[in-house]
Design a protein around this motif. Structure first.
Motif, mmCIF file in Angstrom:
data_model
loop_
_atom_site.group_PDB
_atom_site.id
_atom_site.type_symbol
_atom_site.label_atom_id
_atom_site.label_comp_id
_atom_site.label_asym_id
_atom_site.label_seq_id
_atom_site.Cartn_x
_atom_site.Cartn_y
_atom_site.Cartn_z
ATOM 1 N N LEU A 135 0.815 -1.212 0.000
ATOM 2 C CA LEU A 135 0.000 0.000 0.000
ATOM 3 C C LEU A 135 0.849 1.263 0.000
ATOM 4 N N SER A 136 2.062 1.188 0.497
ATOM 5 C CA SER A 136 2.934 2.368 0.525
ATOM 6 C C SER A 136 3.355 2.792 -0.883
ATOM 7 N N TRP A 137 3.145 1.936 -1.894
ATOM 8 C CA TRP A 137 3.493 2.289 -3.272
ATOM 9 C C TRP A 137 2.400 3.104 -3.951
ATOM 10 N N LEU A 138 1.187 3.136 -3.392
ATOM 11 C CA LEU A 138 0.097 3.873 -4.033
ATOM 12 C C LEU A 138 0.437 5.358 -4.146
ATOM 13 N N GLN A 139 0.113 5.922 -5.305
ATOM 14 C CA GLN A 139 0.354 7.326 -5.625
ATOM 15 C C GLN A 139 1.840 7.689 -5.633
ATOM 16 N N ARG A 140 2.698 6.678 -5.794
ATOM 17 C CA ARG A 140 4.143 6.883 -5.877
ATOM 18 C C ARG A 140 4.698 6.024 -7.004
ATOM 19 N N PRO A 141 5.886 6.349 -7.493
ATOM 20 C CA PRO A 141 6.515 5.479 -8.493
ATOM 21 C C PRO A 141 6.876 4.126 -7.866
ATOM 22 N N LEU A 142 6.750 3.069 -8.659
ATOM 23 C CA LEU A 142 7.136 1.742 -8.168
ATOM 24 C C LEU A 142 8.653 1.680 -8.026
ATOM 25 N N PRO A 143 9.148 1.011 -6.998
ATOM 26 C CA PRO A 143 10.588 0.798 -6.912
ATOM 27 C C PRO A 143 11.057 -0.034 -8.107
ATOM 28 N N PHE A 144 12.257 0.197 -8.563
ATOM 29 C CA PHE A 144 12.770 -0.493 -9.746
ATOM 30 C C PHE A 144 12.752 -2.002 -9.572
ATOM 31 N N ASN A 145 13.100 -2.499 -8.399
ATOM 32 C CA ASN A 145 13.170 -3.944 -8.186
ATOM 33 C C ASN A 145 11.803 -4.580 -7.928
ATOM 34 N N ALA A 146 10.728 -3.806 -7.934
ATOM 35 C CA ALA A 146 9.386 -4.350 -7.710
ATOM 36 C C ALA A 146 8.789 -4.948 -8.971
ATOM 37 N N ARG A 147 9.181 -4.440 -10.137
ATOM 38 C CA ARG A 147 8.601 -4.917 -11.395
ATOM 39 C C ARG A 147 9.186 -6.260 -11.790
ATOM 40 N N LEU A 148 8.293 -7.175 -12.227
ATOM 41 C CA LEU A 148 8.751 -8.463 -12.720
ATOM 42 C C LEU A 148 8.782 -8.475 -14.238
ATOM 43 N N GLN A 149 7.648 -8.149 -14.864
ATOM 44 C CA GLN A 149 7.573 -8.105 -16.319
ATOM 45 C C GLN A 149 6.328 -7.329 -16.713
ATOM 46 N N PRO A 150 6.336 -6.703 -17.887
ATOM 47 C CA PRO A 150 5.139 -5.994 -18.326
ATOM 48 C C PRO A 150 4.058 -6.988 -18.726
ATOM 49 N N CYS A 151 2.810 -6.622 -18.526
ATOM 50 C CA CYS A 151 1.680 -7.462 -18.907
ATOM 51 C C CYS A 151 1.258 -7.119 -20.322
ATOM 52 N N ALA A 152 0.793 -8.106 -21.042
ATOM 53 C CA ALA A 152 0.302 -7.884 -22.402
ATOM 54 C C ALA A 152 -1.062 -7.213 -22.323
ATOM 55 N N SER A 153 -1.290 -6.247 -23.178
ATOM 56 C CA SER A 153 -2.596 -5.587 -23.206
ATOM 57 C C SER A 153 -3.585 -6.472 -23.943
ATOM 58 N N ALA A 154 -4.849 -6.143 -23.847
ATOM 59 C CA ALA A 154 -5.887 -6.934 -24.504
ATOM 60 C C ALA A 154 -5.678 -6.956 -26.011
ATOM 61 N N ALA A 155 -5.238 -5.851 -26.584
ATOM 62 C CA ALA A 155 -5.058 -5.776 -28.036
ATOM 63 C C ALA A 155 -3.924 -6.682 -28.498
ATOM 64 N N SER A 156 -2.824 -6.697 -27.771
ATOM 65 C CA SER A 156 -1.688 -7.507 -28.212
ATOM 66 C C SER A 156 -1.909 -8.991 -27.961
ATOM 67 N N SER A 157 -2.726 -9.339 -26.972
ATOM 68 C CA SER A 157 -2.937 -10.752 -26.684
ATOM 69 C C SER A 157 -3.934 -11.391 -27.640
ATOM 70 N N THR A 158 -4.726 -10.586 -28.350
ATOM 71 C CA THR A 158 -5.699 -11.145 -29.278
ATOM 72 C C THR A 158 -5.214 -11.100 -30.717
ATOM 73 N N ARG A 159 -4.002 -10.640 -30.932
ATOM 74 C CA ARG A 159 -3.444 -10.591 -32.283
ATOM 75 C C ARG A 159 -3.272 -11.993 -32.840
ATOM 76 N N THR A 160 -3.567 -12.148 -34.108
ATOM 77 C CA THR A 160 -3.353 -13.442 -34.733
ATOM 78 C C THR A 160 -1.963 -13.486 -35.335
ATOM 79 N N ARG A 161 -1.410 -14.667 -35.390
ATOM 80 C CA ARG A 161 -0.063 -14.822 -35.945
ATOM 81 C C ARG A 161 -0.164 -14.921 -37.460
ATOM 82 N N GLN A 162 0.716 -14.226 -38.127
ATOM 83 C CA GLN A 162 0.769 -14.255 -39.588
ATOM 84 C C GLN A 162 1.719 -15.357 -40.035
#
Length: 78
Positions: free
Chosen positions: A47-74
């Motif tokens: 809760l101490s992270w709310l309304q503040r920047p996340l610490p650098f070591n807190a992030r694991l990986q970015p999440c895929a957005s809905a648009a990128s996860s529904t893309r079809t492979r060419q």
């Protein structure tokens, strides 16, 4: 006991919603990544992270957005 063989035992993962300015706006805990943009997987929900920047070591990986996860492979052209 028999039913426990078929249940999913993965622990819920923690996600933080980061706005355009880089501030943490919300948390979400689930087995699957939330839909939408701005969600990143974090090590824990603090809760101490709310309304503040996340610490650098807190992030694991970015999440895929809905648009990128529904893309079809060419298919590859040979």
């Amino acid at each position: 006991m028999f039913a426990s063989l078929f249940t999913d035992r993965t622990r819920p993962r923690c996600y933080a919603l980061v706005d355009r300015t880089g501030l943490c706006q919300a948390f979400h805990q689930a087995r699957n990544a939330p839909l939408g943009t701005g969600w990143v997987e974090v090590t824990e929900c603090r809760l101490s992270w709310l309304q503040r920047p996340l610490p650098f070591n807190a992030r694991l990986q970015p999440c895929a957005s809905a648009a990128s996860s529904t893309r079809t492979r060419q298919p590859l052209s040979v």
